[in-house]
Design a protein around this motif. Structure first.
Motif, PDB file in Angstrom:
ATOM      1  N   THR A   1     -23.902 -33.944 -19.198  1.00 31.96           N
ATOM      2  CA  THR A   1     -23.386 -34.458 -17.934  1.00 31.96           C
ATOM      3  C   THR A   1     -24.022 -35.813 -17.645  1.00 31.96           C
ATOM      4  OG1 THR A   1     -25.116 -33.299 -16.687  1.00 31.96           O
ATOM      5  CG2 THR A   1     -23.043 -32.127 -17.039  1.00 31.96           C
ATOM      6  N   ASN A   2     -23.614 -36.406 -16.550  1.00 26.57           N
ATOM      7  CA  ASN A   2     -24.092 -37.748 -16.216  1.00 26.57           C
ATOM      8  C   ASN A   2     -25.577 -37.778 -15.876  1.00 26.57           C
ATOM      9  OD1 ASN A   2     -23.719 -40.561 -15.684  1.00 26.57           O
ATOM     10  ND2 ASN A   2     -23.731 -40.112 -13.495  1.00 26.57           N
ATOM     11  N   ASP A   3     -26.142 -36.631 -15.493  1.00 26.67           N
ATOM     12  CA  ASP A   3     -27.546 -36.625 -15.107  1.00 26.67           C
ATOM     13  C   ASP A   3     -28.476 -36.215 -16.248  1.00 26.67           C
ATOM     14  OD1 ASP A   3     -26.791 -34.035 -15.315  1.00 26.67           O
ATOM     15  OD2 ASP A   3     -27.369 -33.430 -13.279  1.00 26.67           O
ATOM     16  N   ILE A   4     -27.948 -36.164 -17.500  1.00 25.86           N
ATOM     17  CA  ILE A   4     -28.790 -35.835 -18.644  1.00 25.86           C
ATOM     18  C   ILE A   4     -29.542 -37.091 -19.072  1.00 25.86           C
ATOM     19  CG2 ILE A   4     -27.213 -36.340 -20.546  1.00 25.86           C
ATOM     20  CD1 ILE A   4     -27.935 -33.522 -21.657  1.00 25.86           C
TER      21      ILE A   4
ATOM     22  N   GLY B   1     -22.471 -42.537 -19.967  1.00 29.52           N
ATOM     23  CA  GLY B   1     -21.087 -42.142 -19.703  1.00 29.52           C
ATOM     24  C   GLY B   1     -21.037 -40.734 -19.171  1.00 29.52           C
ATOM     25  N   SER B   2     -19.979 -40.008 -19.517  1.00 26.92           N
ATOM     26  CA  SER B   2     -19.770 -38.638 -19.045  1.00 26.92           C
ATOM     27  C   SER B   2     -19.825 -38.581 -17.517  1.00 26.92           C
ATOM     28  CB  SER B   2     -20.808 -37.681 -19.649  1.00 26.92           C
ATOM     29  OG  SER B   2     -20.461 -36.335 -19.376  1.00 26.92           O
ATOM     30  N   SER B   3     -19.147 -39.535 -16.879  1.00 21.40           N
ATOM     31  CA  SER B   3     -19.106 -39.585 -15.416  1.00 21.40           C
ATOM     32  C   SER B   3     -17.674 -39.817 -14.967  1.00 21.40           C
ATOM     33  CB  SER B   3     -20.001 -40.721 -14.893  1.00 21.40           C
ATOM     34  OG  SER B   3     -19.481 -41.979 -15.288  1.00 21.40           O
ATOM     35  N   THR B   4     -17.416 -39.655 -13.680  1.00 16.87           N
ATOM     36  CA  THR B   4     -16.067 -39.868 -13.166  1.00 16.87           C
ATOM     37  C   THR B   4     -15.656 -41.329 -13.292  1.00 16.87           C
ATOM     38  OG1 THR B   4     -16.996 -40.120 -10.941  1.00 16.87           O
ATOM     39  CG2 THR B   4     -16.187 -37.932 -11.563  1.00 16.87           C
TER      40      THR B   4
END
Length: 412
Positions: free
Chosen positions: A253-256, A263-266
């Motif tokens: 996820t975005n907080d990793i 990336g991996s965000s909206t």
């Protein structure tokens, strides 16, 4: 593009003095869509004038601004309106960010603030100079299906900075929001695209992943592309990593760890793996959700290129993976090398370099011919002169030879 909620348009026209009000947008309170997101869709015509549901007139896409004298925004009914005169653009953010020329309280104060997308969770908010009194607002948050909320107050209510209008006392909630164009009767309002594109159903995002496999070398940055189509706000994006090494699934996820992934965000759904290694091999899938559920894209298999995978030799030609010393290879390959040497040996006399050394090149130029003939004449004259001198002394040489043979003394 995000679209979420219910919009409805009336089709009746109020004909007055050659002009009429033409409704282009209506949206129910609590329908779950941003007004401006829905307005800014392209070539989409939603709903009908007689039924509830999403409605947007596609005249918004191509309207002649010069035909529109006023734009009205109605909160629930015609008594609660904001009027914008002589619009120069159909971009809703631009004309709603300036002071309305008329409101339900008459002409607003010149010091009043009309703010777009910058005040808490309000898409639009109208307040006094000190920003402590609220007159109207469009409130939206993605955390609850009960939004947006269209709130107003005829005389204004105390606004203490609460970002949720349900916490504001004495505020009035409009059941719907409408936008009308005040049109000249000479303007054409027929729909160019004939309403071919209907509003989508309430479904999860449609995910697009153009890659199916990716090869990388050690320490490369690897980007896995993921895009989506959703007419409703995307609330969460994550990547599922099924490791080839141990079969464990990891949720990215975005907080990793941002030193490893980005990336991996909206905002940026694609995933970048920084300094990828062998342990990053495996299958990656992009998934995301909006208010109507999760969706998952096709898997992307990534593998690292190793020394073995880079070798172009067929494995069948490698003897059980064994290795030989230089001396052993020389013995094993001696017969093959001799045969190869014989096949590759070339007769030097057949080489073009050898042939060219023994062949004079022709030159057909007249100057070259003249020079050659002159040279030949000179050589012939020199040979004739030498021969002539020998012929002139031959008698003397003959007498001398004869005297020697007869024993006559010679003159010194």
């Amino acid at each position: 593009m995000y679209v979420d909620g219910l919009i409805y348009i009336l089709s009746t026209f109020s004909l007055t003095f050659g002009n009429y009000m033409f409704p282009v947008l209506k949206m129910d309170n609590g329908s779950g869509i941003r007004v401006m997101d829905f307005w800014n869709m392209e070539q989409v015509h939603c709903g009908t004038h007689s039924t509830s549901g999403l409605y947007r007139h596609d005249y918004i896409d191509y309207a002649d601004v010069s035909c529109i004298s006023f734009i009205y925004v109605f909160y629930g009914d015609t008594a609660r309106s904001l009027k914008y005169t002589n619009p120069t653009t159909l971009k809703i953010e631009e004309w709603m960010s300036r002071a309305a020329e008329y409101t339900w309280n008459g002409i607003p104060q010149s010091t009043d603030n009309f703010i777009i997308n910058t005040f808490y969770d309000y898409e639009f908010i109208w307040m006094n100079e000190r920003n402590d009194t609220l007159y109207a607002g469009m409130y939206y948050t993605e955390d609850n299906d009960n939004y947006p909320q269209f709130v107003y107050s005829i005389g204004g209510v105390n606004f203490t900075g609460s970002n949720n209008p349900t916490n504001v006392s004495t505020v009035t909630f409009a059941k719907y929001l409408e936008v009308y164009f005040w049109m000249s009767d000479s303007c054409n309002i027929s729909s160019v695209n004939q309403h071919l594109n209907e509003c989508p159903g309430k479904v999860p995002p449609i995910i697009q992943t153009p890659q199916t496999s990716v090869l990388f070398t050690s320490r490369d940055n690897v980007t896995l592309v993921c895009s989506y189509l959703s007419y409703y706000p995307v609330l969460d994006v994550r990547w599922n990593f099924d490791s080839s090494e141990n079969g464990v699934r990891i949720i990215i996820t975005n907080d990793i760890d941002h030193t490893k992934y980005s990336g991996s965000s909206t905002q940026v759904p694609s995933l970048t793996i920084h300094a990828a290694e062998l342990s990053d091999q495996g299958n990656y899938t992009c998934s995301m959700k909006n208010r109507y559920g999760w969706a998952e894209g096709s898997g992307i298999q990534i593998n690292m290129l190793t020394d073995t995978s880079l070798c172009q030799c067929p494995c069948s030609q490698v003897k059980n993976g064994s290795s030989y010393t230089a001396e052993e290879l020389q013995v094993l390959l001696s017969s093959s090398l001799k045969k190869l040497e014989k096949e590759l040996k070339v007769d030097k006399k057949l080489l073009s370099s050898y042939v060219s050394k023994h062949v004079s090149a022709s030159d057909d130029r007249q100057s070259s011919r003249s020079l050659g003939i002159g040279g030949i004449v000179c050589l012939c004259l020199m040979a004739a002169a030498i021969l002539g001198m020998d012929l002139m002394s031959i008698k003397r040489h003959t007498a001398t030879a004869k005297g020697i043979c007869l024993g006559r003394p010679q003159k010194l």
